[in-house]
Design an enzyme around this catalytic site. Structure first.
Site, PDB file in Angstrom:
ATOM      1  N   SER A 167      22.146   5.058  20.583  1.00  0.00           N
ATOM      2  CA  SER A 167      21.021   4.778  21.462  1.00  0.00           C
ATOM      3  C   SER A 167      21.568   4.457  22.840  1.00  0.00           C
ATOM      4  O   SER A 167      22.688   3.960  22.973  1.00  0.00           O
ATOM      5  CB  SER A 167      20.227   3.580  20.930  1.00  0.00           C
ATOM      6  OG  SER A 167      19.299   3.120  21.894  1.00  0.00           O
TER       7      SER A 167
ATOM      8  N   TYR B 182      20.951  -5.513  18.011  1.00  0.00           N
ATOM      9  CA  TYR B 182      20.831  -4.058  17.932  1.00  0.00           C
ATOM     10  C   TYR B 182      21.746  -3.378  18.947  1.00  0.00           C
ATOM     11  O   TYR B 182      22.503  -2.456  18.607  1.00  0.00           O
ATOM     12  CB  TYR B 182      19.382  -3.644  18.172  1.00  0.00           C
ATOM     13  CG  TYR B 182      19.154  -2.153  18.076  1.00  0.00           C
ATOM     14  CD1 TYR B 182      18.971  -1.539  16.838  1.00  0.00           C
ATOM     15  CD2 TYR B 182      19.111  -1.353  19.223  1.00  0.00           C
ATOM     16  CE1 TYR B 182      18.761  -0.175  16.746  1.00  0.00           C
ATOM     17  CE2 TYR B 182      18.900   0.011  19.130  1.00  0.00           C
ATOM     18  CZ  TYR B 182      18.733   0.599  17.891  1.00  0.00           C
ATOM     19  OH  TYR B 182      18.531   1.964  17.794  1.00  0.00           O
TER      20      TYR B 182
ATOM     21  N   LYS C  63      25.096  -0.861  18.262  1.00  0.00           N
ATOM     22  CA  LYS C  63      25.176   0.528  18.721  1.00  0.00           C
ATOM     23  C   LYS C  63      26.375   0.739  19.653  1.00  0.00           C
ATOM     24  O   LYS C  63      26.986   1.817  19.653  1.00  0.00           O
ATOM     25  CB  LYS C  63      23.878   0.931  19.423  1.00  0.00           C
ATOM     26  CG  LYS C  63      22.691   1.079  18.481  1.00  0.00           C
ATOM     27  CD  LYS C  63      22.932   2.127  17.415  1.00  0.00           C
ATOM     28  CE  LYS C  63      21.717   2.356  16.549  1.00  0.00           C
ATOM     29  NZ  LYS C  63      21.932   3.392  15.500  1.00  0.00           N
TER      30      LYS C  63
END
Length: 251
Positions: free
Chosen positions: A151, A174, A178
């Site tokens: 992402s 998160y 990533k």
């Protein structure tokens, strides 16, 4: 996106987190493109309809029980793939969770250690363990592609830009997971290059999935384009890249 060239041995692709959203759509696309698709899901029974959809169109697939938080599940899945297929041509590391509670805000100070650990167990540690276990099968394929579904939230360049697109959008668990996944891409690409294994990170874009919400810009069909393009790269194309729709994303 082109159809897979006919080969004596049908190429095998493994997509994790394939019960819904981008993973499901990518599995369906790769099956239609001629791959034997291994569909990595937590709940085998709940995914029977997906397998039936693949087979009804004359394509081939198989459900693989996989829980990235459970080392024994990874071991069992890999042993089964080796026994039934012998090698692996494509690995799409798509399975991921987002537990920060929302996209807007900055959770760096407020995120609970348990949430941070749970996020990394799935998004990074489990993915690394699965990739390590499958590495010998990727080598056996002669040429293989690994796609880590990342992402732009994992881009430190974007986050460090005070005028960039991610100001005020910093769900730490998160994002950090990533960013770590992107490190897996760059490090693994170096190992894979002399072995014919290409490793790249894909940013699908902001996609209308359960994770991306209904406010996202792209449909699931549009979102899988980067994923499947990288999954189907021919030999000696490119490796160690972070891409969206054919353009590089800054690390």
């Amino acid at each position: 996106m082109t159809q897979l060239n006919q080969q004596k041995r049908q190429a095998v692709a493994f997509v994790t987190g394939a019960s819904r959203g981008l993973g499901k759509a990518a599995a369906l696309y790769l099956a239609q493109a001629g791959y034997f698709v291994l569909i990595g899901v937590r709940d085998i029974d709940a995914s029977q309809a997906l397998l039936a959809e693949i087979r009804e169109k004359g394509n081939k697939g198989e459900l693989i029980a996989l829980d990235l938080d459970n080392p024994s599940s990874i071991t069992t899945a890999v042993k089964g793939i080796e026994a039934r297929h012998g090698s692996l041509d494509v690995l799409v590391n798509n399975a991921a969770i987002m537990l920060d509670g929302g996209w807007v805000g900055n959770t760096t100070i407020t995120i609970h250690a348990v949430t941070l650990k749970r996020t990394f167990e799935t998004n990074f540690f489990g993915t690394v363990a699965l990739t390590q276990a499958l590495w010998p099968l990727l080598i056996k394929a002669g040429h293989a592609n690994v796609v880590n579904v990342s992402s732009r939230m994992g881009s430190n360049t974007y986050h460090a830009d005070p005028g960039g697109p991610l100001v005020g959008v910093k769900p730490f668990a998160y994002d950090a997971s990533k960013a770590a996944l992107n490190a897996l891409t760059t490090h693994l690409a170096e190992l894979g290059q002399p072995l014919g294994i290409q490793v790249n990170s894909a940013y699908p874009g902001w996609v209308r999935t359960e994770l991306g919400t209904e406010y996202a810009e792209l449909s699931v069909e549009e979102g899988i384009k980067t994923i499947v393009d990288l999954a189907m790269l021919p030999p000696n194309s490119r490796t160690g890249k972070f891409e969206h729709a054919g353009s590089e994303i800054p690390w």
